[in-house]
Design an enzyme around this catalytic site. Structure first.
Site, PDB file in Angstrom:
ATOM      1  CG  ASP A  40      -1.453   7.766   0.518  1.00 26.68           C
ATOM      2  OD1 ASP A  40      -0.368   8.258   0.188  1.00 26.68           O
ATOM      3  OD2 ASP A  40      -2.522   8.024  -0.050  1.00 26.68           O
TER       4      ASP A  40
ATOM      5  CG  ASP B 102      -1.657   1.202   1.470  1.00 31.81           C
ATOM      6  OD1 ASP B 102      -2.403   1.581   0.558  1.00 31.81           O
ATOM      7  OD2 ASP B 102      -1.529   1.819   2.549  1.00 31.81           O
TER       8      ASP B 102
END
Ligand code: B16
Ligand code: MG
Length: 228
Positions: free
Chosen positions: A22, A20
Site C-alpha cells: 500500500d 511495501d
C-alpha cells in the site's frame, strides 16, 4: 533521488528488493479512508483525511486504536474486534468492485521489470492482511518470488518481522535486501531488519532512509546499488 548512503561503496550489493504494497505498488489510501470514515460516522467519532495519514503502514487494530483516540467513550476488546471487522468489510467491498490493474502506481511495472531483467529477486513485505486479494485485483498475484504480509506476522511494522520473513523466503541475507517504503513505521522496520531502504511518497523526507524520492516513477532502477 537523494541519497545518504547508497551502499555502492560500502556493504553488500543488493540481490533482492522488498516492496511495501500500500502506497508503493498501489495506492489504497482512499479506500482505507472511505471505510474508516464510514465506521467513524456510524460511531459518532470525528475522522478527517489528516487522521488517515497516521494509519499508513500501521496494522488494522492499531489503526482502530488511533481512530478511537477521538472517541468519547471506552470500547471493549469485543467491540473493537467487531468494528475492525466492519471496517474491513467496507474496505474489501470497495476493493472488490473498484480496484483494477490500472491502479498500479506510475512507473512501478517498468521499475520491477527492469530489476527482474537484471536478476534481482522481488518480494512484497506488507502489513496488510488483504495482500493476496489486492495482488490478485491488480494482476500481480504470480509476479513476486515471495510474499510476506499481515497474515504471517505477530508483530507489525516498525517491527522488522515482515521484512525478515520476506528475506528468508527469498533465501537472501537481510543486508543484501533493499526495502521500498512509503510509511515511517516501514522505514523503521527496514532499518531494524538491517536492510537498506528507499523511502518514497509520504516517507520521502524520512532521514533514516538511505535513499529518498517523491515517487518511484522518479527513480531509475539502474541507480540502485544492485548486484549485476
Ligand atoms: P489491512 P502496507 C498497510 O499496508 C497499510 O498501509 C495500512 O494503512 C493498513 O492499516 C495495514 O496495511 C493493514 O491493512 O487492514 O488490509 O490488513 O503499507 O504495509 O502495505
Ligand atoms: Mg505502505
Amino acid at each position: 533521488m537523494s541519497r545518504e548512503n547508497d551502499g555502492s561503496q560500502q556493504g553488500a550489493k543488493v540481490r533482492a528488493v522488498v516492496f511495501d504494497l500500500d502506497g508503493v505498488i498501489v495506492s489504497t489510501d482512499q479506500f482505507h479512508y472511505r471505510a474508516w470514515s464510514r465506521l467513524a460516522e456510524q460511531e459518532g467519532i470525528p475522522f478527517a483525511w489528516e487522521d488517515n495519514d497516521r494509519l499508513r503502514g500501521v496494522s488494522r487494530m492499531e489503526s482502530l486504536d488511533i481512530l478511537l483516540e477521538k472517541a468519547s467513550r471506552e470500547y471493549s476488546l469485543r467491540e473493537k474486534r467487531e468494528m475492525a471487522e466492519r471496517k474491513n468489510g467496507y474496505y474489501r467491498q470497495a476493493l472488490e468492485s473498484e480496484l483494477t490493474p490500472r491502479d498500479v502506481l506510475p512507473g512501478v511495472r517498468e521499475f520491477m521489470d527492469g530489476l527482474r531483467s537484471a536478476g534481482i529477486k522481488l518480494a512484497v513485505g506488507s502489513s496488510s492482511r488483504n495482500t493476496p486479494m489486492i495482488l490478485e485485483k491488480i494482476g500481480l498475484q504470480n509476479y513476486f518470488e515471495a510474499v510476506a504480509d499481515g497474515n504471517d506476522i505477530a508483530r507489525s511494522k516498525p517491527d522488522p518481522q515482515v521484512f525478515l520473513i520476506a528475506a528468508e523466503r527469498l533465501r537472501v541475507a537481510p543486508e543484501e535486501c533493499l526495502v521500498i517504503e512509503d510509511a515511517e513505521a516501514g522505514v523503521a522496520a527496514a532499518v531494524a531488519a538491517n536492510m537498506r531502504v528507499l523511502a518514497v511518497g509520504a516517507a520521502a523526507d524520512d532521514q533514516r532512509a538511505d535513499m529518498r524520492a517523491r515517487a518511484l516513477a522518479e527513480v531509475d532502477w539502474r541507480s540502485l546499488p544492485i548486484r549485476q
